[in-house]
Enzyme design. Structure first.
Site, PDB file in Angstrom:
ATOM      1  N   ILE A  62      -3.725  -2.130  -8.446  1.00 30.74           N
ATOM      2  CA  ILE A  62      -2.630  -1.681  -7.882  1.00 30.74           C
ATOM      3  C   ILE A  62      -1.749  -0.421  -8.409  1.00 30.74           C
ATOM      4  O   ILE A  62      -1.894  -1.206  -9.314  1.00 30.74           O
ATOM      5  CB  ILE A  62      -2.597  -2.958  -7.338  1.00 30.74           C
ATOM      6  CG1 ILE A  62      -2.551  -3.951  -6.370  1.00 30.74           C
ATOM      7  CG2 ILE A  62      -1.087  -2.621  -6.045  1.00 30.74           C
ATOM      8  CD1 ILE A  62      -2.203  -5.236  -6.938  1.00 30.74           C
ATOM      9  N   CYS A  63      -1.392   0.237  -7.573  1.00 29.81           N
ATOM     10  CA  CYS A  63       0.035   1.759  -8.025  1.00 29.81           C
ATOM     11  C   CYS A  63       0.551   1.627  -6.840  1.00 29.81           C
ATOM     12  O   CYS A  63       0.181   0.930  -5.056  1.00 29.81           O
ATOM     13  CB  CYS A  63      -0.880   2.449  -8.675  1.00 29.81           C
ATOM     14  SG  CYS A  63      -1.760   3.739  -7.516  1.00 29.81           S
ATOM     15  N   ARG A  64       0.758   2.561  -6.804  1.00 28.49           N
ATOM     16  CA  ARG A  64       1.795   3.519  -5.651  1.00 28.49           C
ATOM     17  C   ARG A  64       0.728   3.956  -4.519  1.00 28.49           C
ATOM     18  O   ARG A  64       1.339   3.003  -3.184  1.00 28.49           O
ATOM     19  CB  ARG A  64       3.135   4.233  -6.018  1.00 28.49           C
ATOM     20  CG  ARG A  64       4.069   4.595  -4.807  1.00 28.49           C
ATOM     21  CD  ARG A  64       4.547   5.431  -5.632  1.00 28.49           C
ATOM     22  NE  ARG A  64       5.457   6.118  -4.236  1.00 28.49           N
ATOM     23  CZ  ARG A  64       4.986   7.652  -3.851  1.00 28.49           C
ATOM     24  NH1 ARG A  64       3.676   7.982  -3.795  1.00 28.49           N
ATOM     25  NH2 ARG A  64       5.667   8.237  -2.950  1.00 28.49           N
ATOM     26  N   GLY A  66      -2.575   4.908  -5.453  1.00 30.07           N
ATOM     27  CA  GLY A  66      -3.748   4.590  -5.151  1.00 30.07           C
ATOM     28  C   GLY A  66      -4.788   5.313  -6.681  1.00 30.07           C
ATOM     29  O   GLY A  66      -5.812   4.945  -6.731  1.00 30.07           O
ATOM     30  N   MET A  90       0.531   0.314  -2.988  1.00 27.65           N
ATOM     31  CA  MET A  90       1.950  -0.106  -1.912  1.00 27.65           C
ATOM     32  C   MET A  90       2.270   0.815  -1.033  1.00 27.65           C
ATOM     33  O   MET A  90       2.271  -0.105  -0.277  1.00 27.65           O
ATOM     34  CB  MET A  90       2.893  -0.340  -3.652  1.00 27.65           C
ATOM     35  CG  MET A  90       2.469  -1.653  -4.517  1.00 27.65           C
ATOM     36  SD  MET A  90       2.028  -3.441  -3.464  1.00 27.65           S
ATOM     37  CE  MET A  90       3.744  -3.777  -3.288  1.00 27.65           C
TER      38      MET A  90
END
Length: 99
Positions: A62-64, A66, A90
């Site tokens: 997971i990141c901000r 993708g 996110m």
């Protein structure tokens, strides 16, 4: 690269499925909220910390948005890990977060 939609991940968590998640955002981003149960390993440390991960487990990265999680997935796949990128990151996450 495998992907999962944020809604599908949320369904799995709400169904009490055991999901191993790694959040590769920076500390200041994680301080604003992280999915409960996710392990925080900033992208810049993934290449140093991957030895601590279990190759028998599947991980959702997971990141901000993708992008960084996609880079982490490529690296980890190259090391023999079973990883899935949470598309949209996110920014698209509508579920619970811990601060």
């Amino acid at each position: 690269m495998k992907t999962i939609q944020p809604e599908k991940l949320q369904e799995k968590l709400e169904a009490s499925e055991k999901v191993h998640m790694i959040d590769v955002r920076e500390a200041d981003e994680v301080a604003k909220g992280i999915i409960p149960g996710a392990e925080h390993i900033p992208l810049g440390l993934v290449e140093f910390k991957y030895q601590d991960l279990d190759k028998t487990k599947e991980y959702v990265i997971i990141c901000r948005s993708g992008g960084r999680s996609g880079m982490a997935c490529q690296f980890l796949e190259g090391q023999g890990f079973d990883v899935t990128n949470m598309s949209g990151g996110m920014l698209d996450w509508q579920g619970e977060v811990e601060i």
